[in-house]
Motif scaffolding. Sequence first.
Motif, short mmCIF file in Angstrom:
data_model
loop_
_atom_site.label_atom_id
_atom_site.label_comp_id
_atom_site.label_asym_id
_atom_site.label_seq_id
_atom_site.Cartn_x
_atom_site.Cartn_y
_atom_site.Cartn_z
N LEU A 17 0.68 -1.21 -0.22
CA LEU A 17 -0.04 -0.07 -0.01
C LEU A 17 0.80 1.30 -0.15
O LEU A 17 0.22 2.36 -0.18
N GLY A 18 2.29 1.35 0.15
CA GLY A 18 2.92 2.07 0.27
C GLY A 18 3.12 2.88 1.59
O GLY A 18 3.55 3.96 1.81
N HIS A 19 2.97 1.93 2.57
CA HIS A 19 2.94 2.37 3.78
C HIS A 19 3.82 1.45 4.80
O HIS A 19 3.39 0.64 5.45
N PRO A 20 5.10 1.16 4.37
CA PRO A 20 6.01 -0.05 4.92
C PRO A 20 5.96 0.36 6.38
O PRO A 20 6.31 1.17 7.14
N VAL A 21 5.75 -0.90 7.08
CA VAL A 21 5.98 -1.04 8.46
C VAL A 21 6.44 -2.67 8.58
O VAL A 21 6.06 -3.45 7.90
N SER A 22 7.68 -2.59 9.30
CA SER A 22 8.16 -4.03 9.55
C SER A 22 7.08 -5.27 10.08
O SER A 22 6.27 -4.53 10.94
N GLN A 23 7.53 -6.39 10.21
CA GLN A 23 6.75 -7.48 10.99
C GLN A 23 7.05 -6.96 12.21
O GLN A 23 5.96 -7.08 12.98
N SER A 24 8.12 -6.75 12.92
CA SER A 24 8.18 -6.15 14.20
C SER A 24 7.69 -4.89 14.64
O SER A 24 7.20 -4.98 15.78
N GLY A 25 7.43 -4.08 13.55
CA GLY A 25 6.75 -2.94 13.92
C GLY A 25 5.12 -3.16 14.17
O GLY A 25 4.41 -2.39 14.87
N VAL A 26 4.68 -4.15 13.32
CA VAL A 26 3.32 -4.33 13.52
C VAL A 26 2.86 -4.99 14.78
O VAL A 26 2.12 -4.83 15.53
N THR A 27 3.89 -5.94 15.27
CA THR A 27 3.97 -6.67 16.57
C THR A 27 4.15 -5.48 17.65
O THR A 27 3.16 -5.52 18.66
N ARG A 28 4.94 -4.65 17.47
CA ARG A 28 5.01 -3.62 18.54
C ARG A 28 3.76 -2.72 18.61
O ARG A 28 3.55 -2.29 19.60
N MET A 29 3.03 -2.39 17.50
CA MET A 29 1.87 -1.75 17.50
C MET A 29 0.86 -2.58 18.48
O MET A 29 0.13 -1.89 19.23
#
Length: 105
Positions: free
Chosen positions: A51-63
Motif C-alpha cells: 500500500l506504500g506504507h511500509p511497517v516491518s513485521q516487528s513494527g506491526v507486533t510492537r503496535m
Amino acid sequence: MQYRISVYLSSMPTARRPIGPTTRHVAASIRQLRTELGMSTTTMAGRLEALGHPVSQSGVTRMETGQRQITVDDLTALAAVLGVTPSALLPRTTEPEFPAATEGE
C-alpha cells in the motif's frame, strides 16, 4: 555548525509519550481482526508495504502490543489492510475522553 546541532540533538534523551487508552484499544482491535482473518504479522507487513506504507513485521507486533505509537497514517493503512474503516478500529464512546477539550464550545 549544522553537524554540531545534529550531534547535540541525537544525544538528547527522548521522552516517550505513554500509550493511552485509545491506542491500547486500537492495538487490541488490530490484533483481533488480523487474527480473525488468519493473517500473520509478516503478511500484514507485506500488505502495508504494498500500500506504500511500509511497517516491518516487528513494527506491526510492537503496535499490537502497545510498544509503538499508532499514527493516523498507520490507522488508515491498517484499516485498509484489514478491510474495515479507520473508525471501526477506534473505541465506541458517547462521552469525550478529554472533557476539558469540549468546554467553552
